[in-house]
Design an enzyme around this catalytic site. Sequence first.
Site, short mmCIF file in Angstrom:
data_model
loop_
_atom_site.label_atom_id
_atom_site.label_comp_id
_atom_site.label_asym_id
_atom_site.label_seq_id
_atom_site.Cartn_x
_atom_site.Cartn_y
_atom_site.Cartn_z
N GLU A 122 0.83 -1.21 0.00
CA GLU A 122 0.00 0.00 0.00
C GLU A 122 0.86 1.26 0.00
OE1 GLU A 122 -4.13 -0.86 2.17
OE2 GLU A 122 -2.41 -1.54 3.36
N GLU A 143 -3.68 -9.81 3.92
CA GLU A 143 -4.57 -9.43 5.02
C GLU A 143 -5.78 -10.35 5.18
OE1 GLU A 143 -2.54 -5.49 3.97
OE2 GLU A 143 -3.17 -7.32 2.94
#
Length: 680
Positions: A122, A143
């Site tokens: 990210e 995740e």
Amino acid sequence: MTTAETVSDVVVSRLEHNGFRFALLTLSGSGGRPATLGPASLEQLGAALDAVETPDVDAVAVTGTGKVFCAGADLDNMLKAETPEESEGIARQGLNVFGKLAALPVPTFAFLNGAALGGGLELALHSDHRIAAASVRAIGFPEVRLGLIPGWAGIPLSVALMGPEATARLVVRDALAGRHLTARDAEAAGLVDAVVPEPEFLPAALDTAAAILADGTTAHRPQPSQAGWADALKAARRELDSRLHGAAPAPYRALELIDRTVQDAAFPEAEIRAFGALVLSPEARASIYAFRLTQSLSKNPAGRPAADPRPVTSVGVIGAGLMASQLTLVFARQLRVPVLMTDLSAARLDKALDWIDVQLAKQVQRGTLTKATATQIRGLISVTTDKQDFASCDAVLEAVFEDLAVKQNVFAELEPILRPDALLLTNTSSLSIEAMGAGLAHPERLLGFHFFNPVAVLPLLELVRTPQTDPASLATVFELAARLRKTAVLVADTPGFVVNRLLTRLFSEVLALIDDGGDPAAVDRLLDPLGLPMRPLALLRFIGPVVQQHICETMHSAFPDRFRLSATLHKLIEAGLPGYLDDDGDVPPEVRALLPAARSVDPAGARSRIIAALADEVEHMLAEGVVAGPEQIDLCMILGANYPFHTGGLTPLLDRFAGTSHHPRPASAGSLRTKDSISA
């Protein structure tokens, strides 16, 4: 020209390359560990970005150290969150800091020198351009497997670059499977703009960045298509339902956010709230516990003695069936030592070699082995029908029929041939190791070495010691397991050991419901809310009724009050049927004819009965000292039975559904401190 200053774990360098001025931010973790992003490190990164004097540079780049760009968010910090405000604050801080990178008035670059996972990816996606080293093999979002979602705008940024369908594949499907992208894969997908060679990665990355700056434009990226997304979303949800049955919320939330991105790109609050709720969910806490467990206990197995291991430079395998063939190939590929296989029949040995040849050819075709390496591995494997040829072996593993007398005869015949210190290993799934070695002159070098099927895929090895096992032999099998790239769990010599004992207790309860008139198809769906990797009757069909009956008989002999034998399973075997259900999950007429009179089963009550039985068996195992603690039970179920992370292995699931308490709750996981930072 290069100058550098350090802002804690962020080194800010100012350098000139091909006429352009760069501010290079290099991330590192404390003590030489990979960089992770927690409150302090995010604050430091934000301060470093604030300190960049953009009028004095032409571009800003972020890179990592060693083989890691950034390992992602610090999971320890997430476990500390106790309120929605605290969990949502994790997302808000990361978005605020990454937003500073995105808002810089000069072009920005992420130089992916190594793995970029979760929050690390990210961070890279908030830059204008991404340049990766050709050797990078871990780019992705883990995740969802950890019960979370990307919380720092990973979903909308990925959708903008790849489109919704490719994002769903990366964020959901690949994450659940534990897969990552290579640098070339990421380039093809649109996440990475350029891939450059090593070992001179940084100069090559700067060359590419300078060329982009000289061009004077941002990356030329085609607009990703959203065509077909609605159908892809439905298919993805159906796939999740078939695997998880709604038991783990994270992948469903990820799909919803991808869809929300397609409908309305501006929704940061929805993402923040979803992330915050998942951080506090029991599934995320169990998943993080499971992740930490596999990292810590895989590296530091309990019970490994201080004795020096003996060298193992040649291995023998007794048997030529499918399991023995798998073992032979794994030994040859991982150890790169001569492996000798024997059987009573030359024809069976030829069949085993044919199977090995096919598997090696497949690996060459997939690109996981070169042709030269496959040829080398194949050259290490030989066969014989004369056990005298095993005299020079340092370790011999038997994988013959699961019968105590048969295995005793094998070792009785083999022991006089081998050196007194050569290891004797058995792949038994449930039989007593001590009873197997009762007539041996050197029972101290006989151990259980129990693999799980498929051998090349499942990483667990149950190492079974007896009261006679000597430290040197035990140290040698631990070392051998490590060389095979397996995770060793030391277990006591008790029927079923860990995985088969628990699975058989589950089967015992499930089959008892069928024996009492429960419909097999309905009974098979009882545990869907737990999200186990396979429904019980599908697993039984995979194992085979005959094999499972044998294990049930072993367990019944040891613990008749808890492991009952199934009348319908016995009838199934007599009729030569492969299972209770067909490929579509229906009860075939020939099976229906063997069943008792039907009666209704209360799903919630039956499910509670099964969960209570599993909790009871765990309590017995801990009381008996089968393993060092509940963590070892959980590790075995994750690595040997493929239980997903959201179950925590098993005991967190039982704690949640049965109200038991087998160890400190995964929410704190205080007993599982690892050497390395834990991140996603």
